[in-house]
Design a protein around this motif. Sequence first.
Motif, PDB file in Angstrom:
ATOM      1  N   VAL A   1       0.836  -1.203   0.000  1.00  0.00           N
ATOM      2  CA  VAL A   1       0.000   0.000   0.000  1.00  0.00           C
ATOM      3  C   VAL A   1       0.869   1.250   0.000  1.00  0.00           C
ATOM      4  O   VAL A   1       0.590   2.228  -0.698  1.00  0.00           O
ATOM      5  N   THR A   2       1.948   1.222   0.754  1.00  0.00           N
ATOM      6  CA  THR A   2       2.845   2.372   0.825  1.00  0.00           C
ATOM      7  C   THR A   2       3.512   2.643  -0.519  1.00  0.00           C
ATOM      8  O   THR A   2       3.793   3.789  -0.873  1.00  0.00           O
ATOM      9  N   ALA A   3       3.759   1.586  -1.287  1.00  0.00           N
ATOM     10  CA  ALA A   3       4.482   1.722  -2.558  1.00  0.00           C
ATOM     11  C   ALA A   3       3.600   2.230  -3.691  1.00  0.00           C
ATOM     12  O   ALA A   3       4.108   2.566  -4.758  1.00  0.00           O
ATOM     13  N   LEU A   4       2.281   2.283  -3.501  1.00  0.00           N
ATOM     14  CA  LEU A   4       1.369   2.633  -4.588  1.00  0.00           C
ATOM     15  C   LEU A   4       0.745   4.000  -4.324  1.00  0.00           C
ATOM     16  O   LEU A   4      -0.268   4.108  -3.619  1.00  0.00           O
ATOM     17  N   PRO A   5       1.312   5.051  -4.889  1.00  0.00           N
ATOM     18  CA  PRO A   5       0.783   6.400  -4.628  1.00  0.00           C
ATOM     19  C   PRO A   5      -0.637   6.585  -5.122  1.00  0.00           C
ATOM     20  O   PRO A   5      -1.366   7.434  -4.607  1.00  0.00           O
ATOM     21  N   TRP A   6      -1.044   5.815  -6.119  1.00  0.00           N
ATOM     22  CA  TRP A   6      -2.392   5.994  -6.650  1.00  0.00           C
ATOM     23  C   TRP A   6      -3.478   5.492  -5.703  1.00  0.00           C
ATOM     24  O   TRP A   6      -4.674   5.693  -5.971  1.00  0.00           O
ATOM     25  N   LEU A   7      -3.090   4.880  -4.587  1.00  0.00           N
ATOM     26  CA  LEU A   7      -4.086   4.500  -3.593  1.00  0.00           C
ATOM     27  C   LEU A   7      -4.394   5.638  -2.630  1.00  0.00           C
ATOM     28  O   LEU A   7      -5.245   5.493  -1.754  1.00  0.00           O
ATOM     29  N   ASN A   8      -3.711   6.767  -2.777  1.00  0.00           N
ATOM     30  CA  ASN A   8      -3.911   7.871  -1.844  1.00  0.00           C
ATOM     31  C   ASN A   8      -5.040   8.805  -2.248  1.00  0.00           C
ATOM     32  O   ASN A   8      -5.349   9.741  -1.517  1.00  0.00           O
ATOM     33  N   ASP A   9      -5.625   8.584  -3.429  1.00  0.00           N
ATOM     34  CA  ASP A   9      -6.826   9.334  -3.769  1.00  0.00           C
ATOM     35  C   ASP A   9      -7.976   8.348  -3.902  1.00  0.00           C
ATOM     36  O   ASP A   9      -7.922   7.263  -3.337  1.00  0.00           O
ATOM     37  N   GLU A  10      -8.985   8.693  -4.616  1.00  0.00           N
ATOM     38  CA  GLU A  10     -10.119   7.792  -4.745  1.00  0.00           C
ATOM     39  C   GLU A  10      -9.711   6.497  -5.463  1.00  0.00           C
ATOM     40  O   GLU A  10      -8.797   6.482  -6.270  1.00  0.00           O
ATOM     41  N   VAL A  11     -10.416   5.424  -5.139  1.00  0.00           N
ATOM     42  CA  VAL A  11     -10.159   4.146  -5.795  1.00  0.00           C
ATOM     43  C   VAL A  11     -11.123   4.008  -6.964  1.00  0.00           C
ATOM     44  O   VAL A  11     -12.341   4.100  -6.794  1.00  0.00           O
ATOM     45  N   THR A  12     -10.567   3.799  -8.152  1.00  0.00           N
ATOM     46  CA  THR A  12     -11.393   3.643  -9.342  1.00  0.00           C
ATOM     47  C   THR A  12     -11.555   2.162  -9.665  1.00  0.00           C
ATOM     48  O   THR A  12     -10.898   1.297  -9.088  1.00  0.00           O
ATOM     49  N   ILE A  13     -12.433   1.893 -10.609  1.00  0.00           N
ATOM     50  CA  ILE A  13     -12.625   0.509 -11.040  1.00  0.00           C
ATOM     51  C   ILE A  13     -11.326  -0.040 -11.630  1.00  0.00           C
ATOM     52  O   ILE A  13     -10.959  -1.196 -11.399  1.00  0.00           O
ATOM     53  N   ASP A  14     -10.614   0.798 -12.405  1.00  0.00           N
ATOM     54  CA  ASP A  14      -9.333   0.361 -12.959  1.00  0.00           C
ATOM     55  C   ASP A  14      -8.392  -0.103 -11.856  1.00  0.00           C
ATOM     56  O   ASP A  14      -7.753  -1.150 -11.956  1.00  0.00           O
ATOM     57  N   GLU A  15      -8.299   0.691 -10.797  1.00  0.00           N
ATOM     58  CA  GLU A  15      -7.365   0.382  -9.713  1.00  0.00           C
ATOM     59  C   GLU A  15      -7.809  -0.846  -8.928  1.00  0.00           C
ATOM     60  O   GLU A  15      -6.996  -1.709  -8.577  1.00  0.00           O
ATOM     61  N   GLN A  16      -9.103  -0.929  -8.664  1.00  0.00           N
ATOM     62  CA  GLN A  16      -9.608  -2.086  -7.923  1.00  0.00           C
ATOM     63  C   GLN A  16      -9.386  -3.374  -8.717  1.00  0.00           C
ATOM     64  O   GLN A  16      -8.949  -4.397  -8.165  1.00  0.00           O
ATOM     65  N   GLU A  17      -9.656  -3.325 -10.022  1.00  0.00           N
ATOM     66  CA  GLU A  17      -9.470  -4.527 -10.837  1.00  0.00           C
ATOM     67  C   GLU A  17      -7.987  -4.847 -11.014  1.00  0.00           C
ATOM     68  O   GLU A  17      -7.610  -6.013 -11.136  1.00  0.00           O
ATOM     69  N   ALA A  18      -7.143  -3.818 -11.029  1.00  0.00           N
ATOM     70  CA  ALA A  18      -5.699  -4.060 -11.107  1.00  0.00           C
ATOM     71  C   ALA A  18      -5.215  -4.783  -9.851  1.00  0.00           C
ATOM     72  O   ALA A  18      -4.420  -5.733  -9.930  1.00  0.00           O
ATOM     73  N   LEU A  19      -5.678  -4.341  -8.688  1.00  0.00           N
ATOM     74  CA  LEU A  19      -5.313  -5.011  -7.436  1.00  0.00           C
ATOM     75  C   LEU A  19      -5.824  -6.447  -7.418  1.00  0.00           C
ATOM     76  O   LEU A  19      -5.134  -7.367  -6.963  1.00  0.00           O
ATOM     77  N   GLU A  20      -7.042  -6.630  -7.909  1.00  0.00           N
ATOM     78  CA  GLU A  20      -7.604  -7.983  -7.941  1.00  0.00           C
ATOM     79  C   GLU A  20      -6.787  -8.888  -8.861  1.00  0.00           C
ATOM     80  O   GLU A  20      -6.519 -10.051  -8.532  1.00  0.00           O
ATOM     81  N   ALA A  21      -6.379  -8.355 -10.009  1.00  0.00           N
ATOM     82  CA  ALA A  21      -5.554  -9.149 -10.919  1.00  0.00           C
ATOM     83  C   ALA A  21      -4.226  -9.510 -10.275  1.00  0.00           C
ATOM     84  O   ALA A  21      -3.746 -10.643 -10.393  1.00  0.00           O
ATOM     85  N   LEU A  22      -3.617  -8.552  -9.569  1.00  0.00           N
ATOM     86  CA  LEU A  22      -2.351  -8.831  -8.885  1.00  0.00           C
ATOM     87  C   LEU A  22      -2.535  -9.916  -7.823  1.00  0.00           C
ATOM     88  O   LEU A  22      -1.690 -10.798  -7.676  1.00  0.00           O
ATOM     89  N   GLU A  23      -3.646  -9.861  -7.112  1.00  0.00           N
ATOM     90  CA  GLU A  23      -3.920 -10.885  -6.088  1.00  0.00           C
ATOM     91  C   GLU A  23      -4.083 -12.256  -6.730  1.00  0.00           C
ATOM     92  O   GLU A  23      -3.568 -13.260  -6.230  1.00  0.00           O
ATOM     93  N   ARG A  24      -4.782 -12.317  -7.852  1.00  0.00           N
ATOM     94  CA  ARG A  24      -4.970 -13.599  -8.538  1.00  0.00           C
ATOM     95  C   ARG A  24      -3.635 -14.140  -9.046  1.00  0.00           C
ATOM     96  O   ARG A  24      -3.381 -15.341  -8.982  1.00  0.00           O
ATOM     97  N   ILE A  25      -2.799 -13.254  -9.576  1.00  0.00           N
ATOM     98  CA  ILE A  25      -1.472 -13.685 -10.038  1.00  0.00           C
ATOM     99  C   ILE A  25      -0.666 -14.212  -8.854  1.00  0.00           C
ATOM    100  O   ILE A  25       0.039 -15.219  -8.964  1.00  0.00           O
TER     101      ILE A  25
END
Length: 608
Positions: free
Chosen positions: A186-210
Amino acid sequence: MRTLALFILTASAIGVVGCDSAPPTISVVQVTERTTPSPTPTATLIPVPPATPTATPTPTPTPTPTPTATPTPTGTPTPTPTGTPTPTPTPTPTGTPTVTPTPTITPGELAAARLSEVLPWFDNPAGDYDVAGSELLTNIWIRDAGAGDTVARLPWLADGVDITESLALRVFERIAGHGVDLTALVTALPWLNDEVTIDEQEALEALERITGTDPATARSTGGMAWFLDNITSPERQALKALRVIASVHPALAERILDTPRFADDITLVESDALHALGETARLDPGLALHWGEEALRSTGDQGLHVLLSIFDFAELGPAALDHLTRQPWFADGLNDEETAFLTVLGRTARNHTQQYEDLLDSRFTQASTVSLPLAGDVNIWVFQAEPFPPGDDVLTNIEDTLRVSEPLMSVPFPTTDVILLLGEIGGAHLGSFMTLTRFEDGSVISVPHETAHYYFGHFMTGPTWFLEGGAEFVDSVVWHRKGVVTLDERRSQLLTAFSGCFDRLGVANLWELEHFDGNRRGCDYRMGEYFLLKILEAVGEEAMAAAWREMSVTLQESDRKALASGLRTDDGRTEAIYRAFLNHAPAAAREEFRALYRTLHGGPFLEE
């Protein structure tokens, strides 16, 4: 046991009354004392017979005492009760004091206490998503208190949880379950410091699946520069594709990430190719592995474009693929022209069977290469099933569009290979190639328009008037530079069509048009082109080029907000377009530009 013999004198023996008194009577009392707590010790009283008094005492030399009866010993003295004995109270034993146990605080209670300090809404969730969010945060905190604190302090959680944020928290919970250092992530991802978009949520989900499938690929993905800086729509799609590829061919996924072209921001060309490769891997892993390796060996976009066609054939099935691979030009290996030709075949085989068969029977090709200041060499390929007519200018018009559009946009042309298929199939831009109709008289229209869609739609996103009007805008500038129709003449031609669109649809401006739910009758093209030509007239070509350059970045970023909103109309991108033009408008032209925007476009984001 000790026996104490107490000799107690009776009342007559307390003192001697005359010398002729009867001998003193001695009472013997034997008391038994116990050394351990017990009922009050009992005493045995020995009776003493009374003395016989003498009326006239006769002196005798030695008085003979009356002997006292000798007590008869007994084993256990039997007490002689007098009346009803009073029971002796039993002393209350003094035991270990009872200690009241301290209540045990559960991990969930600890988490709730901590999280309620950070999040004001935590104790009183307002809705289902808040409830789900509090449960997920609690689970994260119980697993790792530090990670729980870090996640809870993310700014987008301060005011509660919406559906996208709830999904993101669920992904965080699963990531932590894989043993990943969630705090570091979480600390390494600056884009988590503003609103969470669908792109970002799905990117995190893809990373978790990988991570669950191939931790090595997940680590490589998490360290990519394009993943760390922000997440665009193409990058989200690329991550989802990598998840599928890693589940089938982990080594191929690692090779993709090691390829230099995937080291920086993911383009739409690259994203589409990875998506096609991932879908092919679902259907035919061997086919995906072969063409994936081929694509990685290619230097331009050709190898990526062809992956879309391979996916089409994978969906069409083994028979269609076998029919293709038995073609002589295919069986002996593919050169650059054949690879470009293969790019157009998959979609054509899907949607235009006769055209596909005609192309396999005979194909005719025109090709050239244009060297551009920013993009470098761009290859052009034009295919059709019949010979090209004498003096055909299609290839020339594509070349002219490339030479005009790149300086006009001040952005490198978005692909290394422009591919056009001509036939009776209509005009469309399909990402990897474009199609246009050749009419019976041999003419082909809208070549600059479709070529400009490599910028508008394939590279930049936005409202419909912007995408179609932008392509028409480039078309008009090309014909102006070729001396066919000047921009002033074009603006005059459009003015009638512009007002006619307003009247026919009952809209006042482009903002209302974009929110119009119905058949727009091509007004997106006319009104959008006219508006952009008027902006060019107001701010000048240099300022407009700088605005396009800014939009090439901001429109991809604001695209995330559009998807997050779930709306067809993207107000975020629409405002980004306005801001880019305003930022680069010369100071002397800003009032004219604002007035133009208020009149022709409108919208709530405009300053009063």
